[in-house]
Design a protein around this motif. Structure first.
Motif, PDB file in Angstrom:
ATOM      1  N   THR A  64      -0.079 -38.096 -19.638  1.00  0.00           N
ATOM      2  CA  THR A  64      -1.265 -38.769 -20.175  1.00  0.00           C
ATOM      3  C   THR A  64      -1.361 -38.706 -21.699  1.00  0.00           C
ATOM      4  O   THR A  64      -1.527 -39.738 -22.359  1.00  0.00           O
ATOM      5  CB  THR A  64      -2.542 -38.224 -19.526  1.00  0.00           C
ATOM      6  OG1 THR A  64      -2.453 -38.366 -18.106  1.00  0.00           O
ATOM      7  CG2 THR A  64      -3.767 -38.968 -20.042  1.00  0.00           C
ATOM      8  N   PRO A  65      -1.276 -37.500 -22.311  1.00  0.00           N
ATOM      9  CA  PRO A  65      -1.386 -37.468 -23.781  1.00  0.00           C
ATOM     10  C   PRO A  65      -0.263 -38.218 -24.480  1.00  0.00           C
ATOM     11  O   PRO A  65      -0.485 -38.834 -25.537  1.00  0.00           O
ATOM     12  CB  PRO A  65      -1.349 -35.972 -24.113  1.00  0.00           C
ATOM     13  CG  PRO A  65      -0.756 -35.309 -22.927  1.00  0.00           C
ATOM     14  CD  PRO A  65      -1.152 -36.144 -21.749  1.00  0.00           C
ATOM     15  N   ALA A  71       0.567 -45.362 -27.168  1.00  0.00           N
ATOM     16  CA  ALA A  71      -0.285 -46.543 -27.282  1.00  0.00           C
ATOM     17  C   ALA A  71      -0.850 -46.666 -28.697  1.00  0.00           C
ATOM     18  O   ALA A  71      -0.834 -47.755 -29.291  1.00  0.00           O
ATOM     19  CB  ALA A  71      -1.428 -46.458 -26.267  1.00  0.00           C
ATOM     20  N   VAL A  72      -1.327 -45.557 -29.248  1.00  0.00           N
ATOM     21  CA  VAL A  72      -1.878 -45.572 -30.605  1.00  0.00           C
ATOM     22  C   VAL A  72      -0.808 -45.958 -31.624  1.00  0.00           C
ATOM     23  O   VAL A  72      -1.020 -46.805 -32.496  1.00  0.00           O
ATOM     24  CB  VAL A  72      -2.498 -44.203 -30.949  1.00  0.00           C
ATOM     25  CG1 VAL A  72      -2.883 -44.144 -32.431  1.00  0.00           C
ATOM     26  CG2 VAL A  72      -3.711 -43.929 -30.077  1.00  0.00           C
ATOM     27  N   LEU A  73       0.378 -45.330 -31.495  1.00  0.00           N
ATOM     28  CA  LEU A  73       1.465 -45.641 -32.423  1.00  0.00           C
ATOM     29  C   LEU A  73       1.892 -47.100 -32.296  1.00  0.00           C
ATOM     30  O   LEU A  73       2.167 -47.770 -33.305  1.00  0.00           O
ATOM     31  CB  LEU A  73       2.659 -44.721 -32.148  1.00  0.00           C
ATOM     32  CG  LEU A  73       2.460 -43.240 -32.474  1.00  0.00           C
ATOM     33  CD1 LEU A  73       3.674 -42.426 -32.028  1.00  0.00           C
ATOM     34  CD2 LEU A  73       2.207 -43.044 -33.968  1.00  0.00           C
ATOM     35  N   GLY A  74       1.940 -47.601 -31.079  1.00  0.00           N
ATOM     36  CA  GLY A  74       2.337 -48.986 -30.868  1.00  0.00           C
ATOM     37  C   GLY A  74       1.361 -49.960 -31.498  1.00  0.00           C
ATOM     38  O   GLY A  74       1.768 -50.922 -32.153  1.00  0.00           O
ATOM     39  N   VAL A 107       2.426 -39.194 -15.689  1.00  0.00           N
ATOM     40  CA  VAL A 107       1.028 -38.845 -15.411  1.00  0.00           C
ATOM     41  C   VAL A 107       0.984 -38.097 -14.074  1.00  0.00           C
ATOM     42  O   VAL A 107       0.149 -37.224 -13.859  1.00  0.00           O
ATOM     43  CB  VAL A 107       0.150 -40.106 -15.377  1.00  0.00           C
ATOM     44  CG1 VAL A 107      -1.226 -39.798 -14.782  1.00  0.00           C
ATOM     45  CG2 VAL A 107       0.003 -40.678 -16.785  1.00  0.00           C
ATOM     46  N   TYR A 108       1.933 -38.406 -13.203  1.00  0.00           N
ATOM     47  CA  TYR A 108       2.070 -37.712 -11.916  1.00  0.00           C
ATOM     48  C   TYR A 108       3.179 -36.672 -11.945  1.00  0.00           C
ATOM     49  O   TYR A 108       3.709 -36.297 -10.897  1.00  0.00           O
ATOM     50  CB  TYR A 108       2.325 -38.730 -10.807  1.00  0.00           C
ATOM     51  CG  TYR A 108       1.098 -39.535 -10.456  1.00  0.00           C
ATOM     52  CD1 TYR A 108       0.182 -39.061  -9.520  1.00  0.00           C
ATOM     53  CD2 TYR A 108       0.829 -40.733 -11.094  1.00  0.00           C
ATOM     54  CE1 TYR A 108      -0.967 -39.778  -9.220  1.00  0.00           C
ATOM     55  CE2 TYR A 108      -0.314 -41.462 -10.796  1.00  0.00           C
ATOM     56  CZ  TYR A 108      -1.207 -40.977  -9.859  1.00  0.00           C
ATOM     57  OH  TYR A 108      -2.344 -41.685  -9.572  1.00  0.00           O
ATOM     58  N   GLY A 109       3.531 -36.220 -13.138  1.00  0.00           N
ATOM     59  CA  GLY A 109       4.568 -35.218 -13.260  1.00  0.00           C
ATOM     60  C   GLY A 109       5.952 -35.812 -13.088  1.00  0.00           C
ATOM     61  O   GLY A 109       6.118 -37.033 -12.992  1.00  0.00           O
ATOM     62  N   GLN A 445      -3.359 -46.423 -14.461  1.00  0.00           N
ATOM     63  CA  GLN A 445      -2.555 -45.290 -14.019  1.00  0.00           C
ATOM     64  C   GLN A 445      -3.410 -44.045 -13.814  1.00  0.00           C
ATOM     65  O   GLN A 445      -3.101 -43.217 -12.950  1.00  0.00           O
ATOM     66  CB  GLN A 445      -1.440 -44.998 -15.032  1.00  0.00           C
ATOM     67  CG  GLN A 445      -0.483 -43.886 -14.626  1.00  0.00           C
ATOM     68  CD  GLN A 445       0.421 -44.274 -13.451  1.00  0.00           C
ATOM     69  OE1 GLN A 445       0.035 -45.031 -12.566  1.00  0.00           O
ATOM     70  NE2 GLN A 445       1.623 -43.726 -13.436  1.00  0.00           N
ATOM     71  N   THR A 446      -4.479 -43.926 -14.568  1.00  0.00           N
ATOM     72  CA  THR A 446      -5.345 -42.757 -14.452  1.00  0.00           C
ATOM     73  C   THR A 446      -6.241 -42.812 -13.210  1.00  0.00           C
ATOM     74  O   THR A 446      -6.487 -41.787 -12.565  1.00  0.00           O
ATOM     75  CB  THR A 446      -6.229 -42.619 -15.715  1.00  0.00           C
ATOM     76  OG1 THR A 446      -5.394 -42.492 -16.865  1.00  0.00           O
ATOM     77  CG2 THR A 446      -7.135 -41.397 -15.626  1.00  0.00           C
TER      78      THR A 446
END
Length: 452
Positions: A64-65, A71-74, A107-109, A445-446
């Motif tokens: 997740t992080p 996403a922010v960098l993109g 996100v699911y490992g 996904q969350t």
């Protein structure tokens, strides 16, 4: 002196309005497809959160992080990166795309990286058991019917043996674990955007290919790319289309022959991996028309026939298997999935997979091919036709009634072509849209466990 075009009817104004309409229709379609079964109790047989094959499971995991960071960098750097030299841009698109897929999957490992491939309905179990693939081809059709002794698992029965062959090869190479297979699929799937961008560039639309790059990379389709063989199909289909574009735009006979044959071999491979992928013919015909050349056509057909014919000689005739598969399809859960819902809800599912902005891009693509009042927009119209070919394949698939549910995964080969339409959006739409696409992917996904 030529009078100025009134603002109310200017091309930019029309495109803006089309984008608003397209986005609105897409969001309403998605909302209706989700709300209708929930509010009415209509049993549409696709988990608890149709139109996705999913259930509600809120989850924040290791990926997740990293997904949020990417996403922010993109969003911040995409406008700058798309101006980089072409080869460097392709390298970044590939690397970022793979990282984005992995971040969302984990996100699911680690289990999120292909863990589903160990499911009894999937390919790997059968692939590990295959000791003689030639014999498997000879008995393949016999084991498709649901009432046959030792009938194939769902995905084996539902696909031609080319899909199984891919996993048999992975097993023989020592890559037969779910994790290893998931990583291989992810690495292959990451090339899809490169093929789509290169196809647009081949038609003189490099600027538009650059604009589309972020949307081909950042979006919810990545949710299904790490975990599905259909993502591998998408990559093969994209490279087949690129080779056909090369053949159709080249004046050299040897290129037309070589690229045409190569394209046909890859298209033929697609046919032998999924019964739905002959619909790629819509895209292939579009490419030939845009290239204004039918010279590669016989070579592409020859390559495709060679692949399909080789399987037939070995014991699996596609045309004999299709009616048997159709019978099994209707003997299974498909007959309980109401066509009155899925015929249109399929389009909502693929819109979730592509991201809602796809609707805005498609609407503007329609404007591009209808309006002829802008000189110098030939490249934009070519890209628009490619995007509309993607829509055409989805419509043909849903009208066939052989795609009821699960199309967020099954239609992955069609999604990137539709997303080319985002390149036609005004700049302010692209800036805001990229934020929306990234956020939408993370939210889905969350909150949704998509089972793939």
């Amino acid at each position: 002196m030529t009078a100025p075009i009134p603002v109310a009817t200017s091309p930019d104004r029309v495109r803006h309005r089309a984008a608003v309409v397209g986005l609105t229709v897409t969001l309403v379609l998605i909302a209706a497809a989700i709300a209708l079964p929930l509010l009415t109790g209509w049993e549409v047989r696709a988990g608890k959160l149709a139109p996705l094959h999913s259930i509600f499971v809120a989850r924040v995991g290791p990926g997740t992080p990293f997904a949020i960071l990417l996403a922010v960098l993109g969003v911040i750097y995409a406008p700058r990166v798309v101006q980089w030299p072409w080869r460097r841009l392709l390298a970044v698109v590939y690397g970022y795309g793979v990282a984005w897929m992995v971040a969302l999957a984990t996100v699911y490992g680690v289990e999120g990286l292909g863990g589903i491939l160990d499911n009894r309905t999937e390919y790997l179990g059968t692939a590990r058991a295959v000791t003689d693939f030639a014999e498997t081809l000879r008995i393949y059709i016999d084991h498709i019917p649901i009432d046959s002794p030792d009938n194939w698992p769902v995905h084996i029965a539902g696909h031609p043996p080319g899909a199984l062959l891919f996993f048999v090869v992975l097993v023989r190479l020592g890559l037969g674990s779910a994790l290893a297979s998931g990583i291989v699929i992810t690495l292959i799937a990451g090339t899809t955007a490169l093929a789509v961008m290169s196809t647009a560039r081949r038609f003189g639309a490099e600027d538009l290919a650059r604009r589309a790059a972020p949307f081909l990379t950042i979006g919810p389709a990545a949710l299904w790319m790490c975990v599905s063989a259909d993502a591998m199909f998408a990559a093969v289909a994209a490279w087949a289309t690129f080779l056909l574009a090369v053949a159709a735009t080249s004046t050299r006979l040897w290129v037309q022959i070589a690229a045409g044959l190569g394209s046909g071999v890859l298209y033929g491979s697609c046919v032998m991996m999924s019964y739905g992928l002959p619909l790629l013919g819509i895209l292939a015909i579009t490419v030939l028309i845009l290239g204004r050349s039918w010279r590669p056509f016989p070579f592409a057909v020859a390559g495709a026939v060679a692949v399909v014919g080789a399987f037939a000689v070995a014991g699996f005739a596609w045309w004999e298997a299709l009616p048997v598969l159709s019978e099994r399809y209707w003997d299974g859960i498909a007959s309980d999935r109401p066509g009155a819902y899925w015929t249109w809800a399929n389009l909502a599912a693929v819109a979730i997979s592509a991201g809602p902005l796809v609707g805005a891009g498609i609407a503007v693509a329609v404007v591009e091919v209808v309006r002829r009042d802008d000189a110098g927009r030939a490249a934009a119209r070519r890209v628009a036709w490619l995007a509309l070919a993607g829509v055409g394949m989805c419509i043909a698939a849903t009208l066939s009634q052989m795609s009821r549910a699960e199309v967020e995964r099954i239609w992955l080969p069609f999604v990137p072509w539709m997303l080319l339409g985002t390149a036609l959006l005004p700049e302010r739409w692209r800036r805001a849209g990229l934020v929306g696409q990234a956020a939408f992917a993370i939210v889905v996904q969350t909150l949704f466990y998509t089972r793939w």
